[in-house]
Structure formats: C-alpha cells, structure tokens
Design a protein around this motif. Sequence first.
Motif, PDB file in Angstrom:
ATOM      1  N   GLU A  96     -53.962 -55.445  -5.387  1.00 36.83           N
ATOM      2  CA  GLU A  96     -54.672 -56.273  -6.367  1.00 36.83           C
ATOM      3  C   GLU A  96     -55.827 -55.506  -6.995  1.00 36.83           C
ATOM      4  O   GLU A  96     -56.070 -55.609  -8.211  1.00 36.83           O
ATOM      5  N   LEU A  97     -56.529 -54.707  -6.202  1.00 34.34           N
ATOM      6  CA  LEU A  97     -57.604 -53.873  -6.736  1.00 34.34           C
ATOM      7  C   LEU A  97     -57.034 -52.836  -7.698  1.00 34.34           C
ATOM      8  O   LEU A  97     -57.584 -52.605  -8.780  1.00 34.34           O
ATOM      9  N   SER A  98     -55.912 -52.251  -7.331  1.00 30.08           N
ATOM     10  CA  SER A  98     -55.268 -51.237  -8.181  1.00 30.08           C
ATOM     11  C   SER A  98     -54.864 -51.807  -9.533  1.00 30.08           C
ATOM     12  O   SER A  98     -54.961 -51.119 -10.561  1.00 30.08           O
ATOM     13  N   GLU A  99     -54.408 -53.050  -9.548  1.00 30.11           N
ATOM     14  CA  GLU A  99     -53.992 -53.688 -10.808  1.00 30.11           C
ATOM     15  C   GLU A  99     -55.122 -53.731 -11.829  1.00 30.11           C
ATOM     16  O   GLU A  99     -54.887 -53.598 -13.029  1.00 30.11           O
ATOM     17  N   ILE A 100     -56.350 -53.910 -11.343  1.00 29.12           N
ATOM     18  CA  ILE A 100     -57.491 -53.986 -12.256  1.00 29.12           C
ATOM     19  C   ILE A 100     -57.662 -52.665 -12.999  1.00 29.12           C
ATOM     20  O   ILE A 100     -57.991 -52.636 -14.187  1.00 29.12           O
ATOM     21  N   PHE A 101     -57.412 -51.560 -12.325  1.00 31.09           N
ATOM     22  CA  PHE A 101     -57.622 -50.232 -12.896  1.00 31.09           C
ATOM     23  C   PHE A 101     -56.366 -49.651 -13.547  1.00 31.09           C
ATOM     24  O   PHE A 101     -56.441 -48.632 -14.216  1.00 31.09           O
ATOM     25  N   GLN A 102     -55.227 -50.318 -13.354  1.00 32.16           N
ATOM     26  CA  GLN A 102     -53.928 -49.736 -13.707  1.00 32.16           C
ATOM     27  C   GLN A 102     -53.846 -49.162 -15.109  1.00 32.16           C
ATOM     28  O   GLN A 102     -53.347 -48.069 -15.304  1.00 32.16           O
ATOM     29  N   TRP A 103     -54.297 -49.854 -16.109  1.00 35.96           N
ATOM     30  CA  TRP A 103     -54.135 -49.391 -17.491  1.00 35.96           C
ATOM     31  C   TRP A 103     -55.467 -48.996 -18.127  1.00 35.96           C
ATOM     32  O   TRP A 103     -55.586 -48.933 -19.343  1.00 35.96           O
ATOM     33  N   LYS A 104     -56.452 -48.698 -17.315  1.00 35.60           N
ATOM     34  CA  LYS A 104     -57.776 -48.358 -17.825  1.00 35.60           C
ATOM     35  C   LYS A 104     -57.946 -46.864 -18.094  1.00 35.60           C
ATOM     36  O   LYS A 104     -58.918 -46.465 -18.714  1.00 35.60           O
ATOM     37  N   GLY A 105     -57.037 -46.025 -17.625  1.00 33.62           N
ATOM     38  CA  GLY A 105     -57.255 -44.582 -17.728  1.00 33.62           C
ATOM     39  C   GLY A 105     -58.361 -44.177 -16.771  1.00 33.62           C
ATOM     40  O   GLY A 105     -58.678 -44.903 -15.826  1.00 33.62           O
ATOM     41  N   VAL A 134     -61.944 -43.902 -15.421  1.00 28.40           N
ATOM     42  CA  VAL A 134     -63.077 -44.815 -15.542  1.00 28.40           C
ATOM     43  C   VAL A 134     -64.330 -44.113 -15.035  1.00 28.40           C
ATOM     44  O   VAL A 134     -64.362 -43.668 -13.885  1.00 28.40           O
ATOM     45  N   PRO A 135     -65.376 -44.014 -15.871  1.00 32.40           N
ATOM     46  CA  PRO A 135     -66.612 -43.364 -15.418  1.00 32.40           C
ATOM     47  C   PRO A 135     -67.344 -44.200 -14.364  1.00 32.40           C
ATOM     48  O   PRO A 135     -67.172 -45.424 -14.266  1.00 32.40           O
ATOM     49  N   LYS A 136     -68.169 -43.512 -13.607  1.00 32.76           N
ATOM     50  CA  LYS A 136     -69.005 -44.154 -12.589  1.00 32.76           C
ATOM     51  C   LYS A 136     -69.819 -45.283 -13.215  1.00 32.76           C
ATOM     52  O   LYS A 136     -70.354 -45.141 -14.313  1.00 32.76           O
ATOM     53  N   GLY A 137     -69.878 -46.411 -12.523  1.00 32.57           N
ATOM     54  CA  GLY A 137     -70.667 -47.543 -12.995  1.00 32.57           C
ATOM     55  C   GLY A 137     -69.907 -48.511 -13.885  1.00 32.57           C
ATOM     56  O   GLY A 137     -70.442 -49.524 -14.283  1.00 32.57           O
ATOM     57  N   LEU A 138     -68.658 -48.160 -14.222  1.00 38.13           N
ATOM     58  CA  LEU A 138     -67.799 -49.017 -15.053  1.00 38.13           C
ATOM     59  C   LEU A 138     -68.453 -49.397 -16.383  1.00 38.13           C
ATOM     60  O   LEU A 138     -68.471 -50.574 -16.768  1.00 38.13           O
ATOM     61  N   PRO A 139     -68.994 -48.410 -17.121  1.00 38.02           N
ATOM     62  CA  PRO A 139     -69.640 -48.755 -18.398  1.00 38.02           C
ATOM     63  C   PRO A 139     -68.637 -49.368 -19.371  1.00 38.02           C
ATOM     64  O   PRO A 139     -67.481 -48.969 -19.427  1.00 38.02           O
ATOM     65  N   GLY A 140     -69.094 -50.356 -20.099  1.00 33.93           N
ATOM     66  CA  GLY A 140     -68.261 -51.015 -21.090  1.00 33.93           C
ATOM     67  C   GLY A 140     -67.363 -52.111 -20.532  1.00 33.93           C
ATOM     68  O   GLY A 140     -66.666 -52.774 -21.285  1.00 33.93           O
ATOM     69  N   TRP A 141     -67.367 -52.289 -19.220  1.00 32.33           N
ATOM     70  CA  TRP A 141     -66.549 -53.349 -18.632  1.00 32.33           C
ATOM     71  C   TRP A 141     -67.271 -54.685 -18.787  1.00 32.33           C
ATOM     72  O   TRP A 141     -68.498 -54.766 -18.690  1.00 32.33           O
ATOM     73  N   LYS A 142     -66.499 -55.736 -19.020  1.00 38.79           N
ATOM     74  CA  LYS A 142     -67.061 -57.087 -19.104  1.00 38.79           C
ATOM     75  C   LYS A 142     -67.550 -57.512 -17.721  1.00 38.79           C
ATOM     76  O   LYS A 142     -67.040 -57.060 -16.701  1.00 38.79           O
ATOM     77  N   GLU A 143     -68.521 -58.409 -17.715  1.00 37.76           N
ATOM     78  CA  GLU A 143     -69.089 -58.876 -16.452  1.00 37.76           C
ATOM     79  C   GLU A 143     -68.028 -59.524 -15.558  1.00 37.76           C
ATOM     80  O   GLU A 143     -68.025 -59.332 -14.348  1.00 37.76           O
ATOM     81  N   GLU A 144     -67.090 -60.261 -16.153  1.00 33.20           N
ATOM     82  CA  GLU A 144     -66.043 -60.897 -15.333  1.00 33.20           C
ATOM     83  C   GLU A 144     -65.113 -59.851 -14.718  1.00 33.20           C
ATOM     84  O   GLU A 144     -64.601 -60.053 -13.613  1.00 33.20           O
ATOM     85  N   GLU A 145     -64.918 -58.718 -15.408  1.00 30.47           N
ATOM     86  CA  GLU A 145     -64.103 -57.635 -14.832  1.00 30.47           C
ATOM     87  C   GLU A 145     -64.836 -56.999 -13.647  1.00 30.47           C
ATOM     88  O   GLU A 145     -64.233 -56.722 -12.609  1.00 30.47           O
ATOM     89  N   ARG A 146     -66.115 -56.782 -13.808  1.00 26.64           N
ATOM     90  CA  ARG A 146     -66.921 -56.204 -12.733  1.00 26.64           C
ATOM     91  C   ARG A 146     -66.962 -57.146 -11.529  1.00 26.64           C
ATOM     92  O   ARG A 146     -66.861 -56.704 -10.384  1.00 26.64           O
ATOM     93  N   THR A 147     -67.084 -58.439 -11.784  1.00 28.15           N
ATOM     94  CA  THR A 147     -67.072 -59.427 -10.706  1.00 28.15           C
ATOM     95  C   THR A 147     -65.735 -59.395  -9.979  1.00 28.15           C
ATOM     96  O   THR A 147     -65.686 -59.439  -8.742  1.00 28.15           O
ATOM     97  N   HIS A 148     -64.642 -59.307 -10.737  1.00 28.25           N
ATOM     98  CA  HIS A 148     -63.307 -59.247 -10.152  1.00 28.25           C
ATOM     99  C   HIS A 148     -63.156 -58.016  -9.261  1.00 28.25           C
ATOM    100  O   HIS A 148     -62.607 -58.091  -8.153  1.00 28.25           O
ATOM    101  N   VAL A 149     -63.650 -56.863  -9.715  1.00 29.78           N
ATOM    102  CA  VAL A 149     -63.612 -55.643  -8.906  1.00 29.78           C
ATOM    103  C   VAL A 149     -64.371 -55.872  -7.597  1.00 29.78           C
ATOM    104  O   VAL A 149     -63.884 -55.525  -6.514  1.00 29.78           O
TER     105      VAL A 149
END
Length: 125
Positions: free
Chosen positions: A50-59, A61-76
């Motif tokens: 389930e954790l992998s699915e979040i990152f699957q199509w993101k390419g 990802v820099p440290k800190g998840l810049p540009g990610w929506k708050e709900e995506e960060r919460t999900h992670v």
Amino acid sequence: MAESKNCDGEESVTLDLLKKKMDDFAKARDWEQYHSPRNLLLALVGEVGELSEIFQWKGEVPKGLPGWKEEERTHVGEELSDVLLYLVRLSDMCGIDLGKAALRKMELNALKYPAPMKNDDHGNQ
C-alpha cells in the motif's frame, strides 16, 4: 512505564511504548489468536504494498516530498505507521528486541561497508 519528553516537550515515542500499545490493542480485541508471526508478516507485506502504491507513478521523489498535497503526505504517514506497527508487533511475537537487533545490524553494516577515510589538509589519510 516512565514517560520521557523530547526536546519539544512532547512524549517521546519508543519501540517499547509502541510494543505495549500494540499488545494492549490486540488483547482488547481478542486478536492475539490471529497474531502469529506468519500472519503478521503477510500483513506487513500488504502494508508495504500500500505504501508502494503511493509512490508508484511519482518517479524520483526528493527528500521532504516537495509539491505533494497535504492529503498525500498524510496518507504516506498513515501507511508508514502501518508498516512500523506491524514490524514492532512481528518482532514482539518472534521474541526479538527490535531496537537491539537494529543497533547490532548497523554495527555489522559499518564493518561490512566502512566509511571512506578522509584526507587531512595535507593530503594524508
């Protein structure tokens, strides 16, 4: 269990605290019967998926998840927590002190993969 505080004055979270809370949680629901090492391992693998699915199509990802929506960060955070909690419970059911095992593994890795020697100002090692 003595409460300890971090530098922000908040309660510190330890592996022992998580282990106790997971044990209390399982006992309160009569889930201990289902918490065999095999079942916990399979649940852990599912949560890693389930954790992998979040990152699957993101390419990449820099440290800190810049540009990610708050709900995506919460999900992670939620999926990382699921992975951690299952890992803590699995180690408890296997009778492994996870903290000590992790420190020992880090020592073994340091021997296996030594840090490169740094040169001083004169080019000496």
